[in-house]
Motif scaffolding. Structure first.
Motif, PDB file in Angstrom:
ATOM      1  N   ILE A   1       0.048   8.247   2.653  1.00  0.00           N
ATOM      2  CA  ILE A   1      -0.233   8.478   1.556  1.00  0.00           C
ATOM      3  C   ILE A   1      -1.445   8.803   1.601  1.00  0.00           C
ATOM      4  N   PRO A   2      -2.105  10.004   0.885  1.00  0.00           N
ATOM      5  CA  PRO A   2      -2.999  10.951   1.196  1.00  0.00           C
ATOM      6  C   PRO A   2      -4.194  10.686   0.947  1.00  0.00           C
TER       7      PRO A   2
ATOM      8  N   ALA B   1       0.761  -0.810   0.257  1.00  0.00           N
ATOM      9  CA  ALA B   1       0.292  -0.072   0.167  1.00  0.00           C
ATOM     10  C   ALA B   1       0.933   1.317   0.176  1.00  0.00           C
ATOM     11  N   GLN B   2       2.514   1.105  -0.055  1.00  0.00           N
ATOM     12  CA  GLN B   2       3.255   1.709  -0.816  1.00  0.00           C
ATOM     13  C   GLN B   2       2.849   3.348   0.690  1.00  0.00           C
ATOM     14  N   ILE B   3       2.585   2.437   2.195  1.00  0.00           N
ATOM     15  CA  ILE B   3       2.980   3.054   3.469  1.00  0.00           C
ATOM     16  C   ILE B   3       4.881   3.024   4.136  1.00  0.00           C
ATOM     17  N   ASN B   4       5.151   4.507   4.359  1.00  0.00           N
ATOM     18  CA  ASN B   4       6.301   4.279   4.728  1.00  0.00           C
ATOM     19  C   ASN B   4       6.748   2.762   6.778  1.00  0.00           C
ATOM     20  N   LEU B   5       7.434   2.571   6.543  1.00  0.00           N
ATOM     21  CA  LEU B   5       8.044   2.146   7.920  1.00  0.00           C
ATOM     22  C   LEU B   5       8.754   2.200   8.799  1.00  0.00           C
ATOM     23  N   GLU B   6       8.513   2.740   9.334  1.00  0.00           N
ATOM     24  CA  GLU B   6      10.371   3.399  10.051  1.00  0.00           C
ATOM     25  C   GLU B   6      10.706   2.744  11.432  1.00  0.00           C
ATOM     26  N   GLY B   7      11.742   3.138  10.974  1.00  0.00           N
ATOM     27  CA  GLY B   7      12.718   2.428  12.534  1.00  0.00           C
ATOM     28  C   GLY B   7      12.489   0.637  12.817  1.00  0.00           C
ATOM     29  N   SER B   8      13.507   0.594  13.703  1.00  0.00           N
ATOM     30  CA  SER B   8      13.305  -0.991  13.944  1.00  0.00           C
ATOM     31  C   SER B   8      12.132  -1.830  14.335  1.00  0.00           C
ATOM     32  N   ASN B   9      11.181  -0.487  14.089  1.00  0.00           N
ATOM     33  CA  ASN B   9       9.878  -1.940  15.118  1.00  0.00           C
ATOM     34  C   ASN B   9       9.198  -1.389  13.551  1.00  0.00           C
TER      35      ASN B   9
END
Ligand SMILES: Cc1cc2nc3c(=O)[nH]c(=O)nc-3n(C[C@H](O)[C@H](O)[C@H](O)COP(=O)(O)OP(=O)(O)OC[C@H]3O[C@@H](n4cnc5c(N)ncnc54)[C@H](O)[C@@H]3O)c2cc1C
Length: 318
Positions: A282-283, A260-268
């Motif tokens: 994503i707006p 879905a192109q959602i950014n996943l941040e950091g080690s978690n």
């Protein structure tokens, strides 16, 4: 192709609250789930007791009356079914979303049944469908499960319960009380600090009196048909074993979020969203419920994610 203002993926408690809020505010919505209504709760252990009191699991001010202050799984199933019925919500069940992408101002959603067009989408898919594997030889054997259902199956059997959290401790005590020979294999130095306060003394006493054997600082290394091996403080141990209940946690479907192109941040791998609106990078694409925590699956639960629906719908209407 059917189109809608708001497409909601996941008919768990939080997905349901999104549909109720959309309906209250006159937004057209479609709510789908790949399984039954509140499918995750349906897959909880049969006798599971929530750590929340029923009032803290309520949706849309509909009273949740339970026998004890903390309800059981079957009471919660019936409560959410009645909420859906009384608010006239129309979930489409046993329909899995397999793909979604934004095309200009709309999202195109593909499920196992049909395609849809939507101005906005909410992902409320929880974290209960993907177990956190131990990745050891033998984990694929039939005797190993990551989902505890009920203890009778394990009566008079040698059962290893892997984990230190509520799910592991509940399973260990339930099996012990059905006559299983229970061994707890705990990675850390002690029973989990978040174990329900009314359960903690019970398990500590069972361990102290020797009714339940516990190994700390222990990690499973191999599972075979008749044994389980693990390292306890680095030294190898092997014990006889019939069943392994691996309560090692669960993970959100990160592949779905990436798709879905959602950014996943950091080690978690925390998904990127604005906490004031629940809108992602994503707006028009929103997150709701326990999926918001990424790997930190203990951070969000029903109690503290019930306002996600209001934030999302007011953002859409703003
Ligand atoms: C054992 C246990 C005990 C808990 N006890 C408590 C408690 O006492 N109090 C509390 O507040 N919370 C508790 N929680 C946490 C909380 O209940 C749950 O995580 C809750 O289910 C979260 O609701 P949700 O709607 O975010 O996600 P879920 O209830 O997990 O719902 C997600 C839904 O999405 C569906 N889905 C997933 N992928 C797709 C797809 N691709 N297409 C269509 N549908 C899809 C699933 O079938 C599921 O029905 C507990 C969790 C566990 C595991």
């Amino acid at each position: 192709m059917r189109s809608t203002d708001l497409f909601i993926i996941g008919a768990g408690p939080i997905g349901i609250s999104c549909a109720i809020e959309a309906k209250h505010k006159g937004l057209d919505y479609i709510l789908v789930d790949k399984g039954c209504l509140v499918n995750s709760l349906y897959n909880y252990p049969l006798g599971m007791q929530f750590f929340s009191s029923s009032d803290r699991l309520e949706l849309d001010q509909i009273p949740f009356c339970s026998i004890e202050s903390k309800p059981k799984r079957n009471e919660a199933l019936e409560y959410y079914r009645r909420v859906v019925e009384s608010r006239g919500i129309t979930p489409q069940l046993f329909e899995k979303v397999v793909h979604l992408e934004k095309q200009e101002d709309n999202f195109i959603i593909q499920t196992t049944k049909e395609s849809y067009k939507a101005k906005n989408v909410v992902i409320a898919t929880g974290f209960f469908d993907i177990p956190n594997l131990m990745n050891v030889p033998g984990e694929e054997l039939n005797k190993v499960t990551h989902y505890f259902k009920e203890a009778h199956l394990y009566s008079n059997q040698k059962v290893a319960v892997v984990g230190a959290s509520n799910s592991a401790i509940d399973a260990a005590l339930a099996c012990y009380r059905k006559g299983a020979e229970v061994t707890l294999i705990i990675r850390g130095p002690e029973v989990g600090p978040r174990v329900k306060y009314w359960v903690r003394p019970d398990i500590l006493n069972r361990i102290e009196e020797g009714s339940i054997k516990a190994y700390y600082n222990a990690e499973v290394s191999e599972i075979t048909p008749d044994q389980i091996s693990f390292l306890e403080n680095g030294s190898p141990k092997t014990i006889e074993n019939d069943f392994v209940i691996a309560m090692t946690g669960y993970l959100p479907d990160f592949e779905f979020l990436k798709m879905a192109q959602i950014n996943l941040e950091g080690s978690n791998l925390k998904p990127s969203y604005d906490p004031s609106t629940m809108e992602t990078n994503i707006p028009g694409l929103f997150l709701a419920g326990v999926i918001c925590g990424g790997m930190e699956t203990h951070k969000w639960f029903i109690e503290n994610s019930r306002d996600h629906a209001q934030k999302i719908v007011s953002r859409i209407l703003s």
